[in-house]
Design an enzyme around this catalytic site. Structure first.
Site, PDB file in Angstrom:
ATOM      1  N   LYS A 174       0.821  -1.216   0.000  1.00 17.11           N
ATOM      2  CA  LYS A 174       0.000   0.000   0.000  1.00 17.11           C
ATOM      3  C   LYS A 174       0.850   1.259   0.000  1.00 17.11           C
ATOM      4  O   LYS A 174       0.424   2.306  -0.486  1.00 17.11           O
ATOM      5  CB  LYS A 174      -0.901   0.029   1.229  1.00 17.11           C
ATOM      6  CG  LYS A 174      -1.644  -1.247   1.500  1.00 17.11           C
ATOM      7  CD  LYS A 174      -2.805  -1.435   0.581  1.00 17.11           C
ATOM      8  CE  LYS A 174      -3.515  -2.722   0.907  1.00 17.11           C
ATOM      9  NZ  LYS A 174      -4.790  -2.871   0.265  1.00 17.11           N
TER      10      LYS A 174
HETATM   11  C1  LIG Z   1      -0.795  -7.707   2.502  1.00 21.89           C
HETATM   12  C2  LIG Z   1      -1.929  -7.642   1.526  1.00 21.89           C
HETATM   13  N1  LIG Z   1      -1.961  -8.498   0.513  1.00 21.89           N
HETATM   14  C3  LIG Z   1      -2.956  -8.485  -0.381  1.00 21.89           C
HETATM   15  C4  LIG Z   1      -4.015  -7.611  -0.271  1.00 21.89           C
HETATM   16  C5  LIG Z   1      -5.080  -7.632  -1.316  1.00 21.89           C
HETATM   17  O1  LIG Z   1      -4.938  -6.537  -2.163  1.00 21.89           O
HETATM   18  P1  LIG Z   1      -6.187  -5.968  -2.971  1.00 21.89           P
HETATM   19  O2  LIG Z   1      -7.183  -5.565  -1.946  1.00 21.89           O
HETATM   20  O3  LIG Z   1      -5.678  -4.835  -3.752  1.00 21.89           O
HETATM   21  O4  LIG Z   1      -6.696  -7.098  -3.794  1.00 21.89           O
HETATM   22  C6  LIG Z   1      -4.040  -6.704   0.791  1.00 21.89           C
HETATM   23  C7  LIG Z   1      -5.118  -5.718   1.012  1.00 21.89           C
HETATM   24  O5  LIG Z   1      -5.853  -5.311   0.243  1.00 21.89           O
HETATM   25  C8  LIG Z   1      -2.948  -6.692   1.702  1.00 21.89           C
HETATM   26  O6  LIG Z   1      -2.904  -5.814   2.688  1.00 21.89           O
HETATM   27  N1  LIG Z   2      -6.421  -5.211   2.487  1.00 23.27           N
HETATM   28  C1  LIG Z   2      -6.829  -3.874   2.546  1.00 23.27           C
HETATM   29  C2  LIG Z   2      -8.295  -3.675   2.392  1.00 23.27           C
HETATM   30  C3  LIG Z   2      -8.586  -2.341   1.753  1.00 23.27           C
HETATM   31  O1  LIG Z   2      -8.061  -2.365   0.473  1.00 23.27           O
HETATM   32  P1  LIG Z   2      -7.853  -1.127  -0.472  1.00 23.27           P
HETATM   33  O2  LIG Z   2      -6.685  -1.523  -1.299  1.00 23.27           O
HETATM   34  O3  LIG Z   2      -9.098  -0.968  -1.211  1.00 23.27           O
HETATM   35  O4  LIG Z   2      -7.553   0.087   0.322  1.00 23.27           O
HETATM   36  C4  LIG Z   2      -6.246  -3.231   3.787  1.00 23.27           C
HETATM   37  O5  LIG Z   2      -5.153  -3.583   4.112  1.00 23.27           O
HETATM   38  O6  LIG Z   2      -6.842  -2.430   4.409  1.00 23.27           O
END
Ligand SMILES: Cc1ncc(COP(=O)(O)O)c(C=O)c1O
Ligand SMILES: N[C@@H](CCOP(=O)(O)O)C(=O)O
Length: 464
Positions: free
Chosen positions: A112
């Protein structure tokens, strides 16, 4: 470049307004009106370039002159200077033809940071130029919240309110959020699941009176500003492995579908991606959808990869819009059905289009632990549980000469007890987080109730 809503009823916006809006006024998500194209020569020219330079070239195509190129370049340089690896997102070979793309070298140890370090700076710039303040809201299962809080802390243009599900994050994830005591940071622990938090956030956006009164803006991957920054590492990884002359496949641990949708965007722009593999944990709604053609909600079960404990996968709406030939009416029909009955059937052609670009697999809890243990033993590499979900699914794919890249979405130290259980090794936090467990915490527990959350925000934001 204009951005249009997946539900077709909100005005098209330029880059800056789309980023400030977060969610479109009709409840849809913004996507670019058309995909800027990367030629083979463009892709080849990225070889050997610093990450920030590639990021500038790609993001600038979407900003389309709204921000002076020199300013945009400076923002991007500063965003990626905070990463602890010179390549920003390095590739590591795990076994022959299978690589992990380490996305966890930013300040909060998860992928993120890559988008959030950019988004906070770009929002700050746009708001400052307009002499405005905004109220930022976000729902998190742990990683978005910590990355957003770190990126927005102390900024004068924004107050940030992050909703996390009480007791459902790892202790490290919680502490990374709740120990940031800057006056503009507010942590709300909601008595519910991540989906409940996300529903409250979306409902606040759909309450136009509230939205306007506090100048609401979002930092979840519903915000196009998140997705655009995530396209970049697909491109740098593919180029390191020989693109444009060679195809590459990616396996992506998936929850809210933002990360893998960025891979779809890279492909739509011309990056030679062979397959995009959706990897889910036991909360496998996306894998079931790929199998059956029906998106059908079930309860959420807690797993050792808690950031992916999600049923309402927001960005899947962007893919539905694309796969249904950009038919906003079809998207509205599916989203209405999801709201009313907890599910919907995909139109046949949309499903066929999705199956052409994507495959999917699930990793259960025991398999996640076994993957962590086996990868340590055989490759001397310690995976976090989310990455392990991806690695297991990648290994289960039919053999192909095309290189496979699994996205390593978090550092194992964010999930020390799950990793220790699986491998016997407790990964240490880096020095700058070494005293995390001793820091003072601040958070407010609220019931899963939109009006309670709105009252809490209205009483504290400086943007009202
Ligand atoms: C460590 C981790 N891996 C994978 C994901 C999944 O990613 P996305 O929500 O973009 O599919 C998340 C949160 O969204 C995460 O925090
Ligand atoms: N896994 C995410 C959930 C929110 O996902 P986002 O990519 O839409 O912000 C988190 O870690 O909060």
């Amino acid at each position: 470049m204009q951005f249009v809503s997946t539900r077709g009823q909100a005005p098209a916006l330029g880059f800056s307004d789309a980023v400030l809006a977060g969610l479109a006024a009709d409840g849809g998500l913004y996507v670019p009106q058309s995909w800027p194209q990367l030629s083979a020569a463009d892709i080849a020219s990225y070889a050997g370039k610093p990450y920030a330079d590639v990021a500038f070239d790609i993001i600038n195509r979407f900003v389309d002159g709204e921000i002076a190129p020199a300013k945009l370049e400076a923002i991007i340089d500063e965003a990626y200077a905070s990463f602890r690896h010179p390549s920003v997102t390095p590739l590591v070979e795990l076994e022959p033809n299978h690589f992990v793309l380490e996305l966890f070298h930013g300040p909060t140890l998860a992928f993120k940071d890559v988008a959030m370090q950019f988004l906070s700076r770009i929002m700050d710039h746009i708001l400052a130029e307009r002499g405005l303040r905004a109220t930022i809201v976000g729902a998190t299962s742990g990683d978005t919240g910590s990355a957003a809080i770190e990126a927005f802390r102390g900024r004068d243009t924004t107050d940030i309110f992050i909703l996390h599900p009480l007791g459902r994050t790892s202790p490290v994830q919680r502490l990374q959020m709740t120990t940031v005591l800057d006056a503009n940071v507010h942590n709300i622990a909601v008595e519910g699941t991540f989906d409940d938090c996300q529903n409250v956030v979306k409902a606040m956006f759909n309450n136009h009176k509230f939205r306007d009164s506090v100048r609401l803006s979002g930092v979840n991957s519903i915000n196009w500003g998140r997705i655009v920054a995530q396209i970049v590492y697909y491109v740098t990884a593919a180029v390191s492995l020989g693109s444009p002359h060679r195809k590459v496949s990616f396996t992506v641990p998936t929850g809210n579908f933002g990360d893998i949708f960025a891979g779809y965007c890279a492909k739509a722009m011309g990056l030679p991606i062979e397959r995009l593999i959706i990897a889910t944990n036991a909360n496998d709604i996306l894998r079931r959808t790929m199998d059956t053609g029906r998106y059908e909600m079930e309860g959420v079960s807690p797993t050792i990869s808690p950031s992916m404990d999600i049923q309402i996968s927001s960005n899947f709406e962007r893919l539905l819009f694309e796969a249904a030939g950009r038919d906003a009416t079809a998207v509205v029909r599916m989203m209405d059905s999801l709201k009313q009955s907890g599910g919907f059937a995909l139109p046949e052609t949309a499903l066929a289009n999705i199956r052409r670009d994507f495959a999917a697999g699930t990793t259960g809890e025991a398999e996640t632990r076994a993957t962590i243990a086996a990868t340590l033993k055989n490759s001397d590499y310690l995976l976090d549980p989310h990455t392990a979900v991806g690695v297991h699914v990648a290994r289960a794919q039919p053999w192909s000469a095309t290189p496979m890249v699994t996205l390593a979405t978090a550092h194992p130290a964010k999930f020390p007890s799950a990793v220790k259980d699986a491998s016997g090794i407790e990964p240490a936090l880096p020095a700058w987080l070494g005293d995390l467990y001793g820091r003072e915490e601040r958070l407010t527990v609220l019931a899963n109730d939109q009006s309670l959350v709105e009252d809490f925000i209205a009483a504290r934001t400086r943007a009202a």
